[in-house]
Scaffold this active site. Structure first.
Site, short mmCIF file in Angstrom:
data_model
loop_
_atom_site.label_atom_id
_atom_site.label_comp_id
_atom_site.label_asym_id
_atom_site.label_seq_id
_atom_site.Cartn_x
_atom_site.Cartn_y
_atom_site.Cartn_z
N ARG A 40 0.82 -1.23 0.00
CA ARG A 40 0.00 0.00 0.00
C ARG A 40 0.85 1.27 0.00
O ARG A 40 0.48 2.27 -0.59
CB ARG A 40 -0.93 -0.04 1.23
CG ARG A 40 -1.83 1.19 1.40
CD ARG A 40 -2.84 0.92 2.52
NE ARG A 40 -3.41 2.14 3.08
CZ ARG A 40 -4.58 2.66 2.70
NH1 ARG A 40 -5.30 2.07 1.78
NH2 ARG A 40 -5.04 3.75 3.27
N ILE A 66 -6.77 8.27 -0.88
CA ILE A 66 -6.82 6.81 -0.92
C ILE A 66 -7.63 6.42 0.32
O ILE A 66 -7.39 6.94 1.41
CB ILE A 66 -5.39 6.21 -0.92
CG1 ILE A 66 -5.38 4.69 -0.89
CG2 ILE A 66 -4.56 6.72 0.24
CD1 ILE A 66 -3.96 4.09 -1.07
N SER A 67 -8.60 5.52 0.16
CA SER A 67 -9.49 5.18 1.28
C SER A 67 -8.74 4.44 2.40
O SER A 67 -7.73 3.79 2.17
CB SER A 67 -10.63 4.28 0.79
OG SER A 67 -11.38 4.93 -0.20
N GLN A 68 -9.33 4.55 3.58
CA GLN A 68 -8.88 3.80 4.76
C GLN A 68 -8.87 2.30 4.42
O GLN A 68 -9.78 1.82 3.75
CB GLN A 68 -9.91 4.12 5.84
CG GLN A 68 -9.79 3.44 7.15
CD GLN A 68 -11.06 3.68 7.97
OE1 GLN A 68 -12.08 4.19 7.47
NE2 GLN A 68 -11.00 3.32 9.22
#
Ligand code: SAH
Length: 219
Positions: A40, A66-68
């Site tokens: 990530r 960028i999402s959790q």
């Protein structure tokens, strides 16, 4: 900690799985394995590498995020992917969610409206060796007609309602997840296309950047 050390990166991801995903009820082993595998940190700028496995979204430039990790896992699990699917993603962003989908499905089509994000995502995904991903620049609220229908559709930006063209590009038996609601808070909606029509399920509250386009928000 040293970010060049693969063992400490693996440790960071393992901690992320335990503390953020498994503890909150993510069960699909294929989804967990994809989040365990994908680096990530490579999807955010270097200055943010040390925060990449934290329990929060991160900026990716162009005022987007960028999402959790938990939200990525929750949305992906809701698609119930087995490996043979053709998937459409709206909002490529960093390409992180795209990589997760590429691990879990046969072919991924992804649309992003901001060109510099597309170039960056393409480069990251190429370097990681993903070749089952097709990315295009454009307004994803209209879907990808030529490649439709899709077995699954994921929208990673918030829409005032479920975009109609996307529903129409889902096969019967297909699943879609999309954050629906106001500008600042939404509910994560899972849509199943059945023989009779569309069945919706609310997976809970969430907060996404806006989906901007013909069937989303106007700017
Ligand atoms: N899934 C991404 C999250 C990206 S944030 C990740 O893992 O990094 C949402 C993205 O949706 C932003 O990059 C934004 O530019 C994009 N977006 C917003 N409206 C769009 C539209 N109509 N078509 C395609 N992309 C859109």
């Amino acid at each position: 900690m040293k970010w060049s050390d693969p063992a400490s990166l693996e440790h960071e991801r393992e901690k992320m799985l335990e503390n953020q995903l498994i503890s909150r009820g993510i069960k699909d082993q294929r989804v967990l394995n994809a989040l365990r595998k994908i680096p990530r940190h490579l999807f955010v700028e270097e200055a943010l590498h040390h925060q990449a496995y934290g329990d929060h979204p991160l900026p990716i430039g162009e005022k987007q995020t960028i999402s959790q990790p938990y939200i990525v896992a929750l949305m992906t699990e809701a698609l119930e992917l087995k490996g043979s699917e053709k998937v459409l993603e709206i909002g490529t962003g960093s390409g992180y969610q795209t990589a997760i989908l590429a691990e879990l499905a046969d072919m991924v089509y992804s649309i992003e409206r901001i060109p510099p994000l597309v170039y960056k995502a393409r480069k990251t995904l190429d370097e990681l060796g993903y070749f089952n991903i097709n990315i295009r620049i454009g307004d994803g609220t209209k879907g990808w007609e030529e490649e439709s229908p899709f077995d699954a559709i994921i929208v990673t930006a918030a829409s005032p309602e479920v975009p109609r063209p996307l529903q129409e590009q889902l096969i019967v038996g297909g699943l879609m997840v999309v954050p629906v609601g106001g500008r600042y808070s939404q509910d994560l909606i899972k849509v199943e296309r059945t023989e009779k029509g569309f069945v919706q399920q609310n997976l809970g509250g969430c907060r996404f950047v806006s989906l901007i386009g013909q069937h989303g928000w106007q700017e």
